[in-house]
Design a protein around this motif. Sequence first.
Motif, short mmCIF file in Angstrom:
data_model
loop_
_atom_site.label_atom_id
_atom_site.label_comp_id
_atom_site.label_asym_id
_atom_site.label_seq_id
_atom_site.Cartn_x
_atom_site.Cartn_y
_atom_site.Cartn_z
N TRP A 21 47.65 29.43 18.99
CA TRP A 21 48.76 28.62 19.52
C TRP A 21 49.83 28.41 18.45
O TRP A 21 51.04 28.47 18.73
CB TRP A 21 48.26 27.26 20.01
N THR A 24 51.95 31.37 18.22
CA THR A 24 52.75 31.50 19.45
C THR A 24 53.98 30.59 19.41
O THR A 24 55.09 31.00 19.76
CB THR A 24 51.87 31.13 20.67
N SER A 121 43.69 22.58 25.66
CA SER A 121 43.47 24.03 25.83
C SER A 121 42.19 24.33 26.60
O SER A 121 41.82 25.50 26.75
CB SER A 121 43.38 24.71 24.45
N PRO A 145 45.22 28.76 27.69
CA PRO A 145 45.70 30.12 27.39
C PRO A 145 44.62 31.15 27.65
O PRO A 145 43.44 30.82 27.77
CB PRO A 145 45.98 30.04 25.90
N ASN A 147 43.14 34.03 25.52
CA ASN A 147 43.24 34.29 24.10
C ASN A 147 43.49 35.76 23.80
O ASN A 147 42.87 36.61 24.41
CB ASN A 147 41.95 33.83 23.41
N PRO A 149 47.09 33.79 22.91
CA PRO A 149 48.33 33.57 23.66
C PRO A 149 49.54 34.30 23.09
O PRO A 149 50.51 34.52 23.83
CB PRO A 149 48.51 32.05 23.60
N VAL A 155 49.64 31.24 30.86
CA VAL A 155 49.01 29.97 30.51
C VAL A 155 48.84 29.18 31.80
O VAL A 155 49.81 28.93 32.51
CB VAL A 155 49.89 29.14 29.54
N GLN A 180 56.06 32.00 26.92
CA GLN A 180 54.84 32.16 27.71
C GLN A 180 55.18 32.21 29.19
O GLN A 180 56.32 31.93 29.59
CB GLN A 180 53.86 31.02 27.41
N GLY B 226 48.31 38.11 32.60
CA GLY B 226 47.09 37.54 32.05
C GLY B 226 45.93 38.52 32.10
O GLY B 226 45.83 39.44 31.30
#
Lengths: 320, 320
Positions: A21, A24, A121, A145, A147, A149, A155, A180, B226
């Motif tokens: 994160w 990101t 998360s 997220p 993984n 992210p 998300v 995102q 995703g």
Amino acid sequence: MTPSAELKIAVIGVGLIGRAWAITFARTGRHVNLWDPDAGACRRAKEFIATILDDLAENDLLDGRLPADVLVLITACTTLEEALNGSGWVQECGPEKIDVKRALFARLDELSHPDAILASSSSALLPSAISEDLKGKHRCLVAHPINPPYLIPAVEVVPASWTAPEIMTAAELFLTSVGQVPIIMKKEVDGFIMNRLQGALLEEAFRLVANGYASAEDVDRGIADGLALRWSFIGPFETIDLNAPGGIADYIQRYQPMYSELFEQMRERVAWDGPVLRDVLQSRRRLLPESDLADRQVWRDRRLMRLRAHKSEVDKELSR
Amino acid sequence: MTPSAELKIAVIGVGLIGRAWAITFARTGRHVNLWDPDAGACRRAKEFIATILDDLAENDLLDGRLPADVLVLITACTTLEEALNGSGWVQECGPEKIDVKRALFARLDELSHPDAILASSSSALLPSAISEDLKGKHRCLVAHPINPPYLIPAVEVVPASWTAPEIMTAAELFLTSVGQVPIIMKKEVDGFIMNRLQGALLEEAFRLVANGYASAEDVDRGIADGLALRWSFIGPFETIDLNAPGGIADYIQRYQPMYSELFEQMRERVAWDGPVLRDVLQSRRRLLPESDLADRQVWRDRRLMRLRAHKSEVDKELSR
């Protein structure tokens, strides 16, 4: 308060998810405060982050920034108060245990600015279970997220029944602003969206192997060289919308009877750790010895970087 | 006889699927004979093929060949006998009606060289139903593409119980030799592999929308930005194999209890043409008016071309 660009972001807990994160958020130019109850964790996280940033720069995934310019935006804090000071978005990345999350959220609610958004998360705990006793429960949600992210944009944003609609809107705007793709749930449910969809696909995949129709390797190929190609840029609904002359209603009329028959055969559960596991394991370990798992994860992330770069390029050129 | 490079390939029925197969075979340098009971169909097919070949050449998807050099390998035949003469692989692409397929296969079995492999493109009819009465039923199978096969390499290869193992081996080798990825079924089942996996994912997707958890648009994004990113190069089994420190057995131990609870909530069928259809349609038609469906199909195929080029490039560079 919308967590505007002047406000910092706090990442609480800097294991695998917290580190990802931080990358990101920081690569879009945001200031990120790290905090972890383990005193040495933030230093180790920054060392790890530095190695990833070089990889991302090579694949043009740092929003045009240099790794050093991103790294300098990430501050290791020694107290939780310090990390929360000036933060408009708090991304909690603690252990996946309800008691720990509840205790942590109680502290976050007490110590953060009252207008900050508190996002967990969590991949499986419901936002209502995490926030029900809090004064500021209207500003709590899950932002789960996939993984990592910084390579996978989706998300899941999950509200409890008491999460304020304007908090959901602000969360959507904020996550979009850091590059995102927020997937908005209208109400919470076990497994959210991702694990329910993944579970449905996996269950049928295990069933096909368990019943002797195909090997795990062939199922993986059928997805990787077949179904997932279209899914990887338009998803399953648009895929079928484009697969019948009159669109999705036409598709349903043509094919629902066929699917309905299949579903009758798909009702019995498969024990993933039953006899099928031996076959699946044999197939996987022949293709990839257990000792190579870590190397393969690195390879997977390199492929994801390239795929993300490909998608950005084609999105620009052919739109979506 | 393995359908060796000296032997021709017959494509019987030149609608959407037959045309796509002709392109797929011819771009690897194979001679392809077309035949269709509709006298003008082969000429229209060749006109259509010519336009696609230009697109494929631009995306470097003609195996290094020029469009004209591929087109010249495709011969429109006026009789079925002529099309089958010298063909080692016969790809049947007739209408998806059991009586039609059975009658067509009877003629193919009678008129083709006795060692030729007879493959049906059927997406839903079982190979046993198509071939049960034939003298040459040991050489009959289903080779079901995902359309268009020149962009999506996976082909399901489905035997009847009487299909000879050496025919299955030869089919696997042949399809690999023309750049496809054969997905080998060990025995036939309704829906084969692809429609069962797709159906499982779609059913949960419709359920999420029907129960008010998310919009169809957000479900599509959750997959496209995703889950399907990893699936598009490693498939679902390898994805979870890489998602727990000890591999897939470790993953199952950690997460099976969570999935088991979800599956209990996923047992009730959803009527895709029930109230949920209004929501899904509203979402789809807002994003894409019905009048734009055909343009969007062209766009999808351009994205697929680019994705295929990306995958080939990265496969070479980072292996698989």
